[in-house]
Scaffold this motif. Sequence first.
Motif, mmCIF file in Angstrom:
data_model
loop_
_atom_site.group_PDB
_atom_site.id
_atom_site.type_symbol
_atom_site.label_atom_id
_atom_site.label_comp_id
_atom_site.label_asym_id
_atom_site.label_seq_id
_atom_site.Cartn_x
_atom_site.Cartn_y
_atom_site.Cartn_z
ATOM 1 N N VAL A 187 0.840 -1.206 0.000
ATOM 2 C CA VAL A 187 0.000 0.000 0.000
ATOM 3 C C VAL A 187 0.871 1.251 0.000
ATOM 4 O O VAL A 187 0.616 2.212 -0.741
ATOM 5 C CB VAL A 187 -0.941 -0.006 1.214
ATOM 6 C CG1 VAL A 187 -1.673 1.325 1.334
ATOM 7 C CG2 VAL A 187 -1.939 -1.143 1.107
ATOM 8 N N VAL B 84 -4.970 -1.783 -1.201
ATOM 9 C CA VAL B 84 -5.792 -1.468 -0.027
ATOM 10 C C VAL B 84 -6.777 -2.600 0.250
ATOM 11 O O VAL B 84 -6.998 -2.984 1.415
ATOM 12 C CB VAL B 84 -6.530 -0.131 -0.245
ATOM 13 C CG1 VAL B 84 -7.569 0.095 0.861
ATOM 14 C CG2 VAL B 84 -5.540 1.024 -0.267
ATOM 15 N N MET C 170 -4.358 2.967 4.876
ATOM 16 C CA MET C 170 -5.560 2.921 4.035
ATOM 17 C C MET C 170 -6.219 4.298 3.942
ATOM 18 O O MET C 170 -6.728 4.690 2.889
ATOM 19 C CB MET C 170 -6.541 1.890 4.597
ATOM 20 C CG MET C 170 -6.060 0.453 4.479
ATOM 21 S SD MET C 170 -7.329 -0.760 4.913
ATOM 22 C CE MET C 170 -7.530 -0.415 6.659
ATOM 23 N N ALA D 269 -4.304 6.386 1.492
ATOM 24 C CA ALA D 269 -4.636 6.009 0.110
ATOM 25 C C ALA D 269 -5.944 6.657 -0.335
ATOM 26 O O ALA D 269 -6.064 7.130 -1.475
ATOM 27 C CB ALA D 269 -4.715 4.492 -0.006
#
Length: 492
Positions: free
Chosen positions: A350, A385, A439, A442
Amino acid sequence: MVQQKEMSSGVEWRIRVGDGSSETLVPEVAGVASRVWLGLKKMIAGFGFTVWRFLEKAWDLGADDPRKMIHCLKVGIALTVVCLFYYMRPLYDGVGGNAMWAIMTVVVVFENTVGTTVSKCLNRVFGTFLAGFLAVGVHWVADHSGEKFEPLIIGVSVFLLASAATFSRFIPTVKARFDYGTMIFILTFSLVTVSGYRVDKLFDLAHQRISTIIIGCSLCIFASMFVCPIWAGGELYNLINRNMDKLANSLDGYAAEYYNQSEEEAHKKLVGYKCVLNSKATEESLANWARWEPAHGRFNFRHPWKQYLKIGAAMRSCAYCIEALNGCINSGNQDSKFMKKYLSSSCLKVSSSSSSVIKELAKIIKTMTKSSIIDLLVGEMNSAVEDLQNDLKSLSGLFNPPEAETPENDTKPEKTLMSTASIPLMGLISVVTFACLLMEIASRIEAVVEEVEELANLAGFQCKSKQNQASTKIGPADELNDEDAMKTLEKA
């Protein structure tokens, strides 16, 4: 036994010890003059060291950005040229004693960037012209009202216009773009109006004042635009590019440090996100000055400078999450090694994919061309993710094992909860928080992607040619290297 012996040079003290030996004590005699000289030498040495350190810092400042030295030379040249209105008699006769206003104008409005200089020059010219026009009108009305009402009309006009102009400075739009012009309007109107009460040729006074200010402003604009110009728009453009690179490096650096990979290199990149957090004021001021600049370089006349502010705000949103990553690393809690190893592959994937998206966005802005692989990179980031989310969901199976069959009289369930108790709770929270922050970063990067794409549409960025698109596509060898790298991470 102590004996005192007088010498020609002073007094000598001799101490006789019990074994027959003796020691001589010579007191340190320091006169007032020697003490003063010693203090003076220390003060001179300290002053010289301070001056030397100041010169070193000044030299480093000029060496880091030579444009600052060039700006200083431009200001000196502009002041020298404008002083000719005093030295040359024909020029002095043309503007009269108000030639000093041209010198004051150069000192006040000549700034480092073109946008700042143009903004101040236009504000000063229009503020002076409007104030002079109104002052002459008020003087004409007051002059035809009689000697009794003339001071009353002048005083009331100064009160009303000065109060209204001062109130306008609190309006956000006026404060951002016309604050300096409003201040010049108040100053000029008050000076010209009050001076007109004692000066007969008020129109000539206002004409000379406006002429000298226009001369000074024209000289400043010419020097700032045509002699090694520093464009505020270019500075904002470069600042956004640098901040994007620093944001990507910080994201890679924190992930590498958390999982103990290339720690020495990661420490050099960690502080980059702080520049993104602290650049809001600089971005706003540069965007404000850039709107005053004419078309230059790759920037058209109405380039969407406000869009850079939206990009900067989206980047700061990501930087706040990166700052939270720093809190996870420096929390002091003992992280679970098992959990870190379990999530390391997904978290690094990620982090790497998010960093690749940011670097591609920086390339879009730097080259002013639309990217053909940005959608692919965003898709890879979202896929990474999803993999991390699946790994987090699978953790529930590790902490909820099937119940073991035990006799009814067995009152020791410790063995059933052994796997759960072996992992510290605070260490688990820190690892999961780190993964959740990745996450969140992102998802916020997608907002940056949207703002950059909006900039590309507003500014009319061109699409890459087919040759450039072919060169930017990922080839089989690159795919193979990426697969090998992922296998290495999984093994780790």
